[in-house]
Design an enzyme around this catalytic site. Structure first.
Site, PDB file in Angstrom:
ATOM      1  N   ARG A   1       0.817  -1.220   0.000  1.00 59.62           N
ATOM      2  CA  ARG A   1       0.000   0.000   0.000  1.00 59.62           C
ATOM      3  C   ARG A   1       0.848   1.266   0.000  1.00 59.62           C
ATOM      4  NH1 ARG A   1      -5.204  -1.750   3.678  1.00 59.62           N
ATOM      5  NH2 ARG A   1      -6.331  -2.575   1.911  1.00 59.62           N
TER       6      ARG A   1
ATOM      7  N   LYS B   1     -20.489 -12.799   3.631  1.00 60.20           N
ATOM      8  CA  LYS B   1     -21.780 -12.189   3.934  1.00 60.20           C
ATOM      9  C   LYS B   1     -22.597 -11.772   2.721  1.00 60.20           C
ATOM     10  CE  LYS B   1     -20.803 -10.222   8.450  1.00 60.20           C
ATOM     11  NZ  LYS B   1     -20.592  -8.939   9.115  1.00 60.20           N
TER      12      LYS B   1
HETATM   13  P1  ADP Z   1     -13.552  -9.972   0.285  1.00 60.86           P
HETATM   14  O1  ADP Z   1     -12.596  -9.593   1.380  1.00 60.86           O
HETATM   15  O2  ADP Z   1     -12.852 -10.426  -0.952  1.00 60.86           O
HETATM   16  O3  ADP Z   1     -14.591  -8.924   0.035  1.00 60.86           O
HETATM   17  P2  ADP Z   1     -15.237 -11.397   2.104  1.00 60.86           P
HETATM   18  O4  ADP Z   1     -14.542 -10.725   3.230  1.00 60.86           O
HETATM   19  O5  ADP Z   1     -16.624 -11.055   1.806  1.00 60.86           O
HETATM   20  O6  ADP Z   1     -14.362 -11.265   0.778  1.00 60.86           O
HETATM   21  O7  ADP Z   1     -15.225 -12.962   2.349  1.00 60.86           O
HETATM   22  C1  ADP Z   1     -14.047 -13.692   2.580  1.00 60.86           C
HETATM   23  C2  ADP Z   1     -14.241 -14.724   3.642  1.00 60.86           C
HETATM   24  O8  ADP Z   1     -15.321 -15.579   3.353  1.00 60.86           O
HETATM   25  C3  ADP Z   1     -13.026 -15.606   3.753  1.00 60.86           C
HETATM   26  O9  ADP Z   1     -12.454 -15.421   5.025  1.00 60.86           O
HETATM   27  C4  ADP Z   1     -13.571 -17.008   3.569  1.00 60.86           C
HETATM   28  O10 ADP Z   1     -12.990 -17.953   4.450  1.00 60.86           O
HETATM   29  C5  ADP Z   1     -15.025 -16.834   3.876  1.00 60.86           C
HETATM   30  N1  ADP Z   1     -15.847 -17.882   3.248  1.00 60.86           N
HETATM   31  C6  ADP Z   1     -15.964 -18.160   1.950  1.00 60.86           C
HETATM   32  N2  ADP Z   1     -16.755 -19.204   1.745  1.00 60.86           N
HETATM   33  C7  ADP Z   1     -17.158 -19.633   2.965  1.00 60.86           C
HETATM   34  C8  ADP Z   1     -18.005 -20.684   3.427  1.00 60.86           C
HETATM   35  N3  ADP Z   1     -18.592 -21.519   2.575  1.00 60.86           N
HETATM   36  N4  ADP Z   1     -18.188 -20.796   4.763  1.00 60.86           N
HETATM   37  C9  ADP Z   1     -17.591 -19.928   5.607  1.00 60.86           C
HETATM   38  N5  ADP Z   1     -16.807 -18.915   5.233  1.00 60.86           N
HETATM   39  C10 ADP Z   1     -16.582 -18.762   3.933  1.00 60.86           C
END
Ligand code: ADP
Ligand code: MG
Length: 413
Positions: A55, A217
């Site tokens: 960053r 989420k």
């Molecule tokens: P980003 O940071 O790319 O926006 P998010 O923070 O929304 O993504 O989501 C990432 C998290 O979602 C990861 O820590 C991952 O482990 C979790 N995740 C993905 N699929 C599942 C699942 N089926 N059950 C629980 N957690 C999940």
């Protein structure tokens, strides 16, 4: 009735994308005191050392440009979540040291964000040094966008530059409060580049357009789904959010991570997609286990119910194949949210395979979101992604609203 140019539709005239964001290159910089907002929210290890300086490096083109054009530079950033209090462990001290190494100049760290001592340092600032303010979120006025705090930040400033794309979706003092108080304000190169790529994905995407949504989420992503329904032909859903969609349709998803209270929202989005003839795909098979750990015994399942002691932690091989096929045909791809718990190797296959498919597609590909970007690096395909957004929430909100508060603050009205 207004008068429209031949190629303008009435609904495009006041469209945010049709107005121009001021560029750093438009500013009069020589000898001027410039306030630069950056995103130096770097990860620190237990010893308080920076373990990833991406960053800081990302802001260097803007910093170097300002210095080459002889601006007197004041830099501000947040780090972590100090919640409006002076927390020594979240001091920008390690950042000051790293920045000084990277730009080969003295970087003075102010003892605070505002106050007499800081004002004096601002007034004494010369072009051969850089002044880094302390963590801007040490002050509650930052998040509260307190006008008095903005006034103090803007005191003695001739120009304002925002290169903190990851914070542009926040209406904070150093993002939206300062620009109206200074003579000239503009976007830094990083913000400019982000906006340029994200606009392409919004305004004139080449078809087929595929959006891939996953992650933890549903609530974070619903506004984006709604906006994507007007653009994408295909929406591929993975990650935990898929199971809220299944739950909403009455399926038994076992112990999978769901958001009960978002069921209605998920169902609405699903129906809207059908109405608009957008193909919204949900996984047809999944890797399940009793818990998200490397030791857990994993198996592939298709259909429902998912046994009550198991949770779905990744998309399964059939889903990978189907999603990969759709991604391969795409010309524009927007991806946010991993397909599974990719941090654990056992449940990372879906995310890794999707990352490879996105990288190999002959498409403009944009990946946003902290975890999604980490997944792209883990898969080793970062070089083959057209644009990796530095802002997770910001890129999502930009796709949804077509602008951001921080961008509006830099835009000609
Ligand atoms: P980003 O940071 O790319 O926006 P998010 O923070 O929304 O993504 O989501 C990432 C998290 O979602 C990861 O820590 C991952 O482990 C979790 N995740 C993905 N699929 C599942 C699942 N089926 N059950 C629980 N957690 C999940
Ligand atoms: Mg995340």
């Amino acid at each position: 009735m207004g008068i429209f140019l031949p190629d303008e539709r009435p609904d495009q005239v006041h469209h945010p994308l049709n107005r121009t964001m001021r560029s750093l290159k438009d500013l009069d910089l020589e000898g001027k005191t410039v306030f630069l907002r950056v995103d130096f929210n770097v990860p620190l290890d237990e010893a308080g050392e920076i373990w990833d300086d991406t960053r800081i490096k990302a802001a260097l083109p803007t910093i170097n440009y300002l210095l080459e054009h002889k601006a007197k530079l004041i830099i501000a950033s947040h780090l972590g979540r100090p919640k409006g209090q002076h927390k020594p462990e979240l001091s920008l001290k390690p950042v000051a040291k790293k920045l000084s190494e990277l730009i080969s100049r003295e970087v003075m760290l102010a003892p605070d964000v505002v106050g007499d001592e800081v004002d004096q340092m601002k007034a004494d600032l010369s072009q051969d040094k850089v002044l880094l303010l302390e963590n801007i979120r040490f002050h509650p006025g930052e998040k509260g966008n307190d006008p008095e705090f903005s006034q103090k930040l803007a005191a003695g400033i001739d120009g304002y530059v925002n290169d903190a794309f990851g914070t542009c979706h926040r209406a904070h003092a150093s993002v939206v409060g300062i620009p109206p108080l200074v003579k000239q304000s503009a976007a830094g190169f990083l913000v400019e580049k982000e906006v340029e790529y994200l606009k392409k994905a919004i305004h004139s995407p080449q078809k087929p357009y595929v959006a891939i949504l996953g992650g933890a989420k549903v609530s974070d992503k619903i506004p984006v789904i709604e906006s994507l329904l007007n653009r994408a032909e295909n929406i591929l859903i993975g990650g935990a959010m898929a199971y809220t969609f299944f739950l909403a349709q009455g399926y038994d998803v076992g112990r999978s991570l769901v958001e009960e209270e978002k069921k209605d929202l998920a169902l609405q989005a699903y129906h809207k997609a059908k109405e608009k003839q957008v193909n919204i795909y949900l996984p047809s098979d999944y890797t399940v286990a009793a818990e998200a750990s490397e030791e857990a015994e994993a198996q592939t399942l298709a259909g429902f119910p998912i046994p009550s002691d198991l949770m779905a932690l990744d998309i399964g091989p059939k889903t990978i194949e189907r999603y990969t096929g759709i991604i391969t045909e795409a010309r524009t791809i927007f991806w946010n949210g991993p397909m599974g718990v990719f941090e654990i190797d056992k449940f990372s296959e879906g995310t890794m395979k999707i990352a490879e498919a996105v990288a190999n597609a002959e498409a403009l590909s944009i990946v946003g979101g902290g975890d999604s970007v980490a997944a792209v690096y883990k898969a080793g395909v970062s070089e083959k992604i057209s644009h990796i957004s530095t802002g997770g929430g910001a890129s999502l909100e930009f796709i949804a609203h077509e602008t951001l508060p921080g961008i509006e603050a830099l835009t000609e009205k």
